[in-house]
Design an enzyme around this catalytic site. Structure first.
Site, mmCIF file in Angstrom:
data_model
loop_
_atom_site.group_PDB
_atom_site.id
_atom_site.type_symbol
_atom_site.label_atom_id
_atom_site.label_comp_id
_atom_site.label_asym_id
_atom_site.label_seq_id
_atom_site.Cartn_x
_atom_site.Cartn_y
_atom_site.Cartn_z
ATOM 1 N N ARG A 71 28.114 -17.858 -18.619
ATOM 2 C CA ARG A 71 26.912 -17.319 -17.971
ATOM 3 C C ARG A 71 26.148 -16.418 -18.932
ATOM 4 N NH1 ARG A 71 30.616 -16.542 -13.824
ATOM 5 N NH2 ARG A 71 30.740 -14.276 -13.993
ATOM 6 N N TYR A 75 22.157 -15.838 -19.491
ATOM 7 C CA TYR A 75 21.512 -14.529 -19.307
ATOM 8 C C TYR A 75 20.655 -14.178 -20.524
ATOM 9 C CZ TYR A 75 24.743 -13.846 -15.390
ATOM 10 O OH TYR A 75 25.434 -13.973 -14.219
ATOM 11 N N TYR A 97 16.770 -11.112 -7.007
ATOM 12 C CA TYR A 97 17.152 -10.931 -5.606
ATOM 13 C C TYR A 97 18.112 -9.750 -5.488
ATOM 14 C CZ TYR A 97 21.845 -13.121 -5.632
ATOM 15 O OH TYR A 97 23.168 -13.414 -5.837
ATOM 16 N N ALA A 129 23.290 -6.546 -1.645
ATOM 17 C CA ALA A 129 24.218 -7.126 -0.666
ATOM 18 C C ALA A 129 25.129 -6.037 -0.097
ATOM 19 C CB ALA A 129 25.043 -8.221 -1.331
HETATM 20 C C1 LIG Z 1 24.899 -11.905 -9.448
HETATM 21 S S1 LIG Z 1 25.362 -10.932 -8.087
HETATM 22 C C2 LIG Z 1 23.787 -10.436 -7.507
HETATM 23 C C3 LIG Z 1 23.810 -9.194 -6.653
HETATM 24 C C4 LIG Z 1 22.430 -8.751 -6.209
HETATM 25 N N1 LIG Z 1 21.654 -8.306 -7.358
HETATM 26 C C5 LIG Z 1 22.491 -7.631 -5.179
HETATM 27 O O1 LIG Z 1 21.868 -6.589 -5.408
HETATM 28 O O2 LIG Z 1 23.118 -7.795 -4.138
HETATM 29 C C6 LIG Z 1 25.932 -12.129 -6.966
HETATM 30 C C7 LIG Z 1 26.964 -11.573 -6.016
HETATM 31 O O3 LIG Z 1 26.334 -10.689 -5.096
HETATM 32 C C8 LIG Z 1 26.935 -10.811 -3.821
HETATM 33 N N2 LIG Z 1 25.933 -11.350 -2.895
HETATM 34 C C9 LIG Z 1 24.770 -11.955 -3.187
HETATM 35 N N3 LIG Z 1 24.132 -12.340 -2.078
HETATM 36 C C10 LIG Z 1 24.922 -11.976 -1.043
HETATM 37 C C11 LIG Z 1 24.839 -12.108 0.362
HETATM 38 N N4 LIG Z 1 23.808 -12.717 0.962
HETATM 39 N N5 LIG Z 1 25.858 -11.609 1.091
HETATM 40 C C12 LIG Z 1 26.926 -11.006 0.539
HETATM 41 N N6 LIG Z 1 27.064 -10.867 -0.781
HETATM 42 C C13 LIG Z 1 26.076 -11.346 -1.563
HETATM 43 C C14 LIG Z 1 28.114 -11.779 -3.984
HETATM 44 O O4 LIG Z 1 29.285 -11.038 -4.292
HETATM 45 C C15 LIG Z 1 27.635 -12.605 -5.154
HETATM 46 O O5 LIG Z 1 28.700 -13.256 -5.807
#
Ligand SMILES: C[S@@+](CC[C@H](N)C(=O)[O-])C[C@H]1O[C@@H](n2cnc3c(N)ncnc32)[C@H](O)[C@@H]1O
Length: 269
Positions: A71, A75, A97, A129
């Site tokens: 990854r 990036y 996001y 999240a």
């Molecule tokens: C690359 S990170 C991005 C996090 C994002 N920037 C944030 O602020 O939540 C991806 C991880 O965030 C978490 N994540 C992202 N979307 C989510 C959701 N809808 N519900 C729960 N966890 C989420 C999961 O652990 C996922 O593997």
């Protein structure tokens, strides 16, 4: 809108879209998106991407090359794409996001690189999240504290944690995987994670696989409760987060309470 003078004309503002479609975007972030010369984005949801393009028609997806073995190479490509537009002298707004400063490596890397090259760059906070988890799972970090780790990092660095405080593990579907999500790749990693957690929590302790709703209020969050022993069988996706509630309340240190002058009537929480 505040913008410091720098030696270069291009600039980079990195903002977060939050998790829920449109509803989590702050007014500040929206203003930066609308007035940018160029918007680039990394969003998990195509509907959110379409909505963003209506706010600013220049909006274009950052490259997301899943052919790379790691990854981190992807990036680097995303970071470079943001910088290309800044170097052209444009006011660039990059939209990620969730919270752009939470598990968003290229967002931080682009800010650092832009500053190094003399451009104005800053990040605005967004709703992550984890913020949604605090609400949906009724988990208040102020009660017993909160520990939050990336899952692979948690295992390979043998992170010390306190089982009397909540534990949040991000990217559980990517456990042991430095590449990209594959539906059949995480089972062995979950098994190892379970073995590690069982030592402190026991096999019956309830854990929750959590996914915040993106299209709230039309959809509900995914909240899968299970005993820890069943975690290796759980279906997890790229957006699953693991929540491990505290095993028990931490005992009070009465000597410390006395030193702080806390009365015994205040000791129960
Ligand atoms: C690359 S990170 C991005 C996090 C994002 N920037 C944030 O602020 O939540 C991806 C991880 O965030 C978490 N994540 C992202 N979307 C989510 C959701 N809808 N519900 C729960 N966890 C989420 C999961 O652990 C996922 O593997």
């Amino acid at each position: 809108m505040e913008r410091q003078l720098t030696s270069q004309t291009g600039s980079l503002i990195v903002v977060g879209m939050g998790i829920q479609l449109a509803g989590h975007l702050t007014l500040g972030a929206k203003a930066w998106i609308e007035q940018a010369d160029k918007v680039v984005f990394a969003l998990a949801d195509p509907v959110a991407a379409k909505w963003l393009q209506e706010l600013n028609p220049t909006a274009e997806a950052l490259p997301y090359n899943t052919q790379n073995l790691r990854r981190r190479d992807t990036y680097r490509e995303m970071t470079e794409r943001m910088l290309e537009e800044v170097r052209r002298g444009l006011q660039v707004c990059a939209v990620f996001y969730g919270h752009p400063g939470v598990f968003a490596t290229p967002a931080r890397a682009a800010i650092a690189q832009a500053k190094k090259e003399g451009f104005f760059a800053r990040m605005l906070p967004g709703i992550s999240a984890e913020d949604c988890l605090f609400v949906d799972l009724d988990a208040d970090p102020g009660k017993n504290g909160c520990q939050s780790f990336e899952t692979t990092d948690f295992l390979i660095r043998r992170r010390k944690f306190d089982p009397t405080s909540m534990l949040i593990l991000w990217q559980i579907a990517m456990v042991g995987n430095l590449g990209f999500y594959q539906p059949n790749r995480y089972q062995q990693g979950l098994k190892i994670l379970t073995e590690v957690l069982e030592k402190d929590y026991g096999t019956d302790h309830e854990v929750i696989v959590y996914e915040a709703a993106v299209y709230y209020p039309v959809c509900s969050p995914v909240i899968e409760r299970m005993p820890l022993a069943k975690l290796p069988e759980a279906k997890v996706t790229e957006v699953s987060t693991l929540y491990v509630p505290p095993r028990a309340i931490a005992p009070l240190d009465r000597e410390m309470m006395a030193r702080l002058g806390i009365e015994s009537t205040e000791e129960k929480r």
